[in-house]
Design an enzyme around this catalytic site. Structure first.
Site, short mmCIF file in Angstrom:
data_model
loop_
_atom_site.label_atom_id
_atom_site.label_comp_id
_atom_site.label_asym_id
_atom_site.label_seq_id
_atom_site.Cartn_x
_atom_site.Cartn_y
_atom_site.Cartn_z
N LYS A 258 -12.55 -0.12 0.76
CA LYS A 258 -11.81 0.60 -0.27
C LYS A 258 -12.64 0.62 -1.55
O LYS A 258 -13.62 1.34 -1.63
CB LYS A 258 -10.42 -0.02 -0.45
CG LYS A 258 -9.54 0.15 0.80
CD LYS A 258 -8.18 -0.44 0.63
CE LYS A 258 -7.24 -0.12 1.78
NZ LYS A 258 -7.72 -0.31 3.13
N SER B 40 0.79 -1.23 0.00
CA SER B 40 0.00 0.00 0.00
C SER B 40 0.82 1.28 0.00
O SER B 40 0.32 2.33 -0.41
CB SER B 40 -0.94 0.00 1.20
OG SER B 40 -0.21 -0.08 2.42
N HIS C 126 -5.97 -3.73 -1.52
CA HIS C 126 -5.74 -2.64 -2.47
C HIS C 126 -5.81 -3.12 -3.91
O HIS C 126 -5.18 -2.51 -4.79
CB HIS C 126 -4.39 -1.98 -2.19
CG HIS C 126 -4.41 -1.05 -1.02
ND1 HIS C 126 -4.87 0.24 -1.11
CD2 HIS C 126 -4.04 -1.23 0.26
CE1 HIS C 126 -4.77 0.83 0.08
NE2 HIS C 126 -4.26 -0.04 0.93
#
Length: 392
Positions: free
Chosen positions: A241, A182, A210
């Protein structure tokens, strides 16, 4: 007693401030989006994990709103007592189908998912081999189990093989990696990891927080991107996310693994279930992700444009293809310079955040820019122009 402790804590806080490492929280006065307002005015947001722009998507908001009216505010209980609704089972089934696994279990967050999975699966006879740049939640989860711990240099397959050899006497071996790191935007070398796992009879666990929703042709993450989905044993990930941006996480994988987690994973057994509105909104977000490639294509175009323009402008950005694009400020004064640039950019209406130690190694401060499908081409160009102005 606290008077002495207070002085010690204040000294630590003063030291953090003196070295330019204080992390100040900026208050938003609007919903999460590509365009936000803060206490200082309007700004373009380039630091959220809202990769597909779904945090404020009207369909996601409507699904969450309907669930709030129809299913209530919260569960007020853990899953095995009276905290499971039809919504939770539907979302778990949808994630399972999307990821192509056998079963999925929801947690309050991916931090909780990573905090619960290792203690259940690995004991004193086992070994966990972890990438040195793995997320803090993986590191903490591994610490909670009694397995022998081995660490290999970031994405270094030769070092990974050496650690696998060192762990050859273990009953179970598990290679653990982020799908995307990340702070750097680097993708883990999953084909090589899977090859070594098969050679040394090890499991593979990937935290794909991610990546899920937008990496890979169908948005199924790094295993799909590299064509190794059938060779990765366990996936963890977040709903916070790309998949709506709210909260909640999951573990997905073999049926027996998931069944055992339901019986013994402490964050699952002792935490309230995901709120109904979050479950419903995430389910709608997953439907949107599965039904169209348009947002993923927009995100890829924005990422390519930003990386190209920043390189042409002379900035050092870490190489890659991910919408996480770190703009580097190296050296002893890098943390302070990055923080100053971020403040100047906010004054120009561009919201970015500087990252410094201990979030990243000393001397490797950066402004981590994150592109979104909700950004327009003009938004991207304005961000680059603000970088140029703030560093001139």
């Amino acid at each position: 007693m606290y008077a002495a402790v207070r002085d010690q804590l204040r000294a630590t806080l003063d030291e953090i401030e003196a070295t330019g490492l204080t992390k100040h929280e900026r208050e938003l006065t609007s919903p999460q989006a590509a365009h936000v307002t803060t206490s200082t005015g309007e700004a373009l947001n380039f630091c959220a994990n809202n990769y597909l722009g779904l945090a404020g998507h009207p369909d996601v908001v409507a699904a969450a709103s309907d669930a709030l009216r129809n299913w209530g505010f919260g569960m007020a209980s853990v899953r095995f007592i009276c905290g499971t609704q039809e919504l939770h089972k539907r979302l778990e089934a949808a994630l399972t189908a999307f990821l192509g696994t056998q079963d999925t279990v929801l947690f309050a967050s991916c931090f909780d998912a990573n905090g619960g999975v290792f203690e259940v699966l690995f004991g004193e006879q086992d070994a966990v081999i972890s990438d040195e740049l793995n997320h803090a939640s993986l590191i903490d989860g591994i610490r909670l189990c009694k397995a022998s711990r081995y660490r290999y240099r970031n994405a270094d397959l030769a070092d990974l093989e050496a650690q696998l050899q060192a762990a050859s006497g273990a009953r179970r071996r598990c290679i653990v990696t982020d799908g995307v790191f990340s702070m750097d935007g680097y993708l883990a070398p999953l084909p090589g990891i899977c090859e070594l796992a098969e050679r040394y009879d090890a499991l593979v666990l990937v935290d794909d927080s991610h990546a899920v929703g937008f990496v890979g042709d169908g948005g199924r993450g790094t295993p799909e991107h590299f064509g190794v989905a059938s060779r990765v044993d366990i996936l963890t990930g977040t709903l916070g996310k790309a998949l709506g941006g709210a909260s909640g996480g999951y573990v997905s994988g073999p049926r027996e693994v998931i069944e055992l987690l339901r019986q013994r994973a402490r964050p699952y057994l002792f935490s309230n279930a995901v709120a109904p509105s979050v479950a419903a909104g995430s389910l709608r977000a997953l439907e949107l992700v599965s039904s169209s490639d348009e947002a993923r294509e927009t995100l890829r175009r924005n990422t390519t444009l930003f990386r190209s323009l920043m390189t042409d402008a002379g900035f050092e950005i870490l190489p890659g293809e991910h919408p996480i694009t770190p703009v580097m400020f190296r050296g002893e004064d890098g943390a302070r310079r990055a923080a100053e640039v971020a403040d100047r950019m906010l004054a120009e209406g561009i919201y970015v955040i500087a990252f410094s130690f201990p979030v990243v190694p000393r001397g490797q401060a950066r402004i981590r820019v994150q592109l979104s499908a909700a950004h327009t081409e003009d938004d991207v160009r304005r961000c680059v122009a603000a970088f140029v102005a703030a560093t001139s």
